[in-house]
Design a protein around this motif. Structure first.
Motif, PDB file in Angstrom:
ATOM      1  N   ARG A  26       0.816  -1.203   0.000  1.00  0.00           N
ATOM      2  CA  ARG A  26       0.000   0.000   0.000  1.00  0.00           C
ATOM      3  C   ARG A  26       0.857   1.263   0.000  1.00  0.00           C
ATOM      4  O   ARG A  26       1.881   1.327   0.673  1.00  0.00           O
ATOM      5  N   PHE A  27       0.390   2.249  -0.745  1.00  0.00           N
ATOM      6  CA  PHE A  27       0.911   3.606  -0.642  1.00  0.00           C
ATOM      7  C   PHE A  27      -0.028   4.340   0.309  1.00  0.00           C
ATOM      8  O   PHE A  27      -1.229   4.441   0.037  1.00  0.00           O
ATOM      9  N   VAL A  28       0.501   4.826   1.405  1.00  0.00           N
ATOM     10  CA  VAL A  28      -0.340   5.426   2.446  1.00  0.00           C
ATOM     11  C   VAL A  28      -0.079   6.931   2.506  1.00  0.00           C
ATOM     12  O   VAL A  28       1.051   7.361   2.738  1.00  0.00           O
ATOM     13  N   ILE A  29      -1.127   7.703   2.297  1.00  0.00           N
ATOM     14  CA  ILE A  29      -1.019   9.155   2.284  1.00  0.00           C
ATOM     15  C   ILE A  29      -1.619   9.720   3.571  1.00  0.00           C
ATOM     16  O   ILE A  29      -2.793   9.486   3.859  1.00  0.00           O
ATOM     17  N   VAL A  30      -0.814  10.442   4.340  1.00  0.00           N
ATOM     18  CA  VAL A  30      -1.329  11.123   5.524  1.00  0.00           C
ATOM     19  C   VAL A  30      -1.685  12.549   5.118  1.00  0.00           C
ATOM     20  O   VAL A  30      -0.820  13.366   4.828  1.00  0.00           O
ATOM     21  N   ALA A  31      -2.975  12.820   5.100  1.00  0.00           N
ATOM     22  CA  ALA A  31      -3.475  14.109   4.634  1.00  0.00           C
ATOM     23  C   ALA A  31      -3.843  14.992   5.827  1.00  0.00           C
ATOM     24  O   ALA A  31      -3.330  14.810   6.927  1.00  0.00           O
ATOM     25  N   SER A  32      -4.740  15.919   5.609  1.00  0.00           N
ATOM     26  CA  SER A  32      -5.133  16.855   6.662  1.00  0.00           C
ATOM     27  C   SER A  32      -6.517  17.411   6.360  1.00  0.00           C
ATOM     28  O   SER A  32      -6.925  17.521   5.199  1.00  0.00           O
ATOM     29  N   LEU A  33      -7.218  17.791   7.422  1.00  0.00           N
ATOM     30  CA  LEU A  33      -8.501  18.466   7.244  1.00  0.00           C
ATOM     31  C   LEU A  33      -8.374  19.720   6.387  1.00  0.00           C
ATOM     32  O   LEU A  33      -9.301  20.082   5.654  1.00  0.00           O
ATOM     33  N   VAL A  34      -7.229  20.386   6.471  1.00  0.00           N
ATOM     34  CA  VAL A  34      -7.100  21.665   5.771  1.00  0.00           C
ATOM     35  C   VAL A  34      -6.970  21.505   4.262  1.00  0.00           C
ATOM     36  O   VAL A  34      -6.954  22.511   3.537  1.00  0.00           O
ATOM     37  N   HIS A  35      -6.923  20.257   3.757  1.00  0.00           N
ATOM     38  CA  HIS A  35      -6.928  20.101   2.300  1.00  0.00           C
ATOM     39  C   HIS A  35      -8.217  20.697   1.724  1.00  0.00           C
ATOM     40  O   HIS A  35      -8.261  21.127   0.573  1.00  0.00           O
ATOM     41  N   LYS A  36      -9.260  20.735   2.551  1.00  0.00           N
ATOM     42  CA  LYS A  36     -10.540  21.277   2.098  1.00  0.00           C
ATOM     43  C   LYS A  36     -10.455  22.770   1.810  1.00  0.00           C
ATOM     44  O   LYS A  36     -11.249  23.314   1.042  1.00  0.00           O
ATOM     45  N   MET A  37      -9.484  23.442   2.428  1.00  0.00           N
ATOM     46  CA  MET A  37      -9.281  24.877   2.223  1.00  0.00           C
ATOM     47  C   MET A  37      -8.313  25.156   1.075  1.00  0.00           C
ATOM     48  O   MET A  37      -8.121  26.309   0.677  1.00  0.00           O
ATOM     49  N   SER A  46      -2.329  -2.961 -11.429  1.00  0.00           N
ATOM     50  CA  SER A  46      -1.460  -3.249 -10.294  1.00  0.00           C
ATOM     51  C   SER A  46      -2.268  -3.793  -9.118  1.00  0.00           C
ATOM     52  O   SER A  46      -3.407  -3.401  -8.874  1.00  0.00           O
ATOM     53  N   ALA A  47      -1.649  -4.706  -8.368  1.00  0.00           N
ATOM     54  CA  ALA A  47      -2.272  -5.239  -7.156  1.00  0.00           C
ATOM     55  C   ALA A  47      -2.031  -4.326  -5.958  1.00  0.00           C
ATOM     56  O   ALA A  47      -2.659  -4.487  -4.912  1.00  0.00           O
ATOM     57  N   SER A  48      -1.120  -3.385  -6.098  1.00  0.00           N
ATOM     58  CA  SER A  48      -0.900  -2.405  -5.045  1.00  0.00           C
ATOM     59  C   SER A  48      -1.999  -1.351  -5.093  1.00  0.00           C
ATOM     60  O   SER A  48      -2.637  -1.148  -6.122  1.00  0.00           O
ATOM     61  N   PHE A  49      -2.201  -0.658  -3.971  1.00  0.00           N
ATOM     62  CA  PHE A  49      -3.242   0.355  -3.962  1.00  0.00           C
ATOM     63  C   PHE A  49      -2.917   1.459  -2.970  1.00  0.00           C
ATOM     64  O   PHE A  49      -1.986   1.357  -2.171  1.00  0.00           O
ATOM     65  N   VAL A  50      -3.711   2.517  -3.054  1.00  0.00           N
ATOM     66  CA  VAL A  50      -3.520   3.707  -2.226  1.00  0.00           C
ATOM     67  C   VAL A  50      -4.592   3.763  -1.141  1.00  0.00           C
ATOM     68  O   VAL A  50      -5.773   3.533  -1.407  1.00  0.00           O
ATOM     69  N   THR A  51      -4.165   4.051   0.077  1.00  0.00           N
ATOM     70  CA  THR A  51      -5.096   4.359   1.154  1.00  0.00           C
ATOM     71  C   THR A  51      -4.664   5.678   1.785  1.00  0.00           C
ATOM     72  O   THR A  51      -3.492   6.042   1.744  1.00  0.00           O
ATOM     73  N   PRO A  84      -8.892   0.202  -1.317  1.00  0.00           N
ATOM     74  CA  PRO A  84      -8.316   1.146  -2.271  1.00  0.00           C
ATOM     75  C   PRO A  84      -9.126   2.442  -2.299  1.00  0.00           C
ATOM     76  O   PRO A  84     -10.352   2.425  -2.330  1.00  0.00           O
ATOM     77  N   ASN A  85      -8.415   3.557  -2.271  1.00  0.00           N
ATOM     78  CA  ASN A  85      -9.030   4.885  -2.234  1.00  0.00           C
ATOM     79  C   ASN A  85      -9.756   5.172  -0.928  1.00  0.00           C
ATOM     80  O   ASN A  85     -10.454   6.174  -0.812  1.00  0.00           O
ATOM     81  N   GLY A  86      -9.602   4.311   0.076  1.00  0.00           N
ATOM     82  CA  GLY A  86     -10.207   4.571   1.360  1.00  0.00           C
ATOM     83  C   GLY A  86      -9.569   5.776   2.022  1.00  0.00           C
ATOM     84  O   GLY A  86      -8.358   5.991   1.904  1.00  0.00           O
ATOM     85  N   TYR A  87     -10.377   6.567   2.689  1.00  0.00           N
ATOM     86  CA  TYR A  87      -9.901   7.762   3.386  1.00  0.00           C
ATOM     87  C   TYR A  87     -10.521   7.758   4.775  1.00  0.00           C
ATOM     88  O   TYR A  87     -11.741   7.745   4.920  1.00  0.00           O
TER      89      TYR A  87
END
Length: 312
Positions: free
Chosen positions: A151-162, A205-210, A263-266
């Motif tokens: 998995r490619f794991v992305i740590v995002a933030s609430l402020v992405h909405k801004m 690909s069998a890999s995915f992003v979360t 996949p694509n789970g947030y």
């Protein structure tokens, strides 16, 4: 707003739900403190081998020893400065050689609301550290993640909405504002994750992003970036409103190793406008779902990092 994955039934997730991670490898940027440290602790506690990649070798070594003292798996350390593309390439080469299979590549490290500063490559520091460094890091280590079907794991933030991706002034040389730069970089994280998933899917690909976000969690992020009145404001606001770094790390751990993650789970906190509370499905801003903007951001990122991703 839109949910990342409406079919997911994740609710009040905790690290007790992790399976045994024995034999699995997780690489986490910024694993020496805060959310990263707590996530590394949970993953290593479930038996996973964890590599913390961080800029300060002394602090990294201290964190490595603290983690190893309570870990079931092994804890390794790699020095990495995400704001320096040469450092990213060097660290990625070390990791790729040591770990041919990566089950979870966790893009966690970041800086927040700094004064106007440039990276060694001449880019706005928050965009360089939070987005470009991880973009290159992930591309260089993609073969190792795919070798593990990881998995490619992305740590995002609430402020992405801004946030808004300002292609006319990505480095904000014309009008710089600390929060504006930060929210742009975190929107870039989310759009990178969504675009990467599209490209992985198209390539079969069998890999995915979360992805996940920590809500409002008390960490060093609020004290090492903001200056002056903002820094003082965060100190007392953290005492009133923030949850612990341990609680804030749960969405990252779920995304990295939870059986429930898709996949694509947030994922993120579900109370008080997603700032604190039990972990469940989080919401992505509708403007982050624009594939045309994401493709343009991808092309710009490849040009800025001088790196072309390969998909087969």
């Amino acid at each position: 707003m839109s949910t990342a994955n409406k079919s997911s039934a994740v609710s009040d997730w905790t690290a007790d739900q992790l399976p045994s991670l024995e034999g699995k490898t997780y690489i986490i940027t910024g694993g020496n403190s805060g959310i990263g440290f707590e996530a590394a602790r949970m993953l290593a506690g479930a038996g996973g081998d964890v590599v913390i990649a961080c800029r300060n070798a002394e602090k990294g070594s201290a964190a490595q020893h603290a983690l190893q003292a309570q870990a079931k798996g092994k804890v390794d350390l790699v020095q990495l400065d995400l704001s320096d593309l040469a450092s990213v390439r060097s660290a990625a080469e070390i990791v790729a050689t040591r770990y041919t299979k990566i089950d979870g590549l966790i893009n966690n490290a970041g800086i927040m609301q700094t004064p106007e500063l440039k990276s060694v490559d001449g880019y706005e520091l928050q965009f360089a550290t939070n987005h470009l460094g991880h973009f290159l890091w992930s591309g260089l280590l993609k073969p190792n993640v795919e070798a593990a079907q990881g998995r490619f794991v992305i740590v995002a933030s609430l402020v992405h909405k801004m946030g808004k991706i300002n292609f006319n002034d990505l480095m904000m040389r014309e009008t710089y504002a600390p929060m504006k730069a930060y929210s742009q970089s975190k929107l870039a994280n989310v759009m990178f994750g969504l675009e990467l998933q599209r490209r992985l899917s198209d390539a079969g690909s069998a890999s995915f992003v979360t992805m996940g976000h920590p809500g409002w969690s008390a960490t060093n992020l609020q004290s090492t970036g903001p200056t002056g009145l903002m820094s003082k404001t965060y100190k007392w606001m953290n005492k009133l409103f923030a949850q612990s770094a341990e609680r804030g790390a749960l969405p990252t751990v779920l995304a990295a190793a939870g059986l429930e993650a898709e996949p694509n789970g947030y994922y993120g906190p579900t109370k008080r406008m997603e700032s604190v509370g039990p972990v469940g499905v989080a919401r992505i801003a509708s403007h982050a779902l624009n594939p045309e903007v994401a493709r343009r951001l991808w092309d710009e990122s490849e040009w800025l990092t001088d790196f072309k991703w390969a998909f087969y």
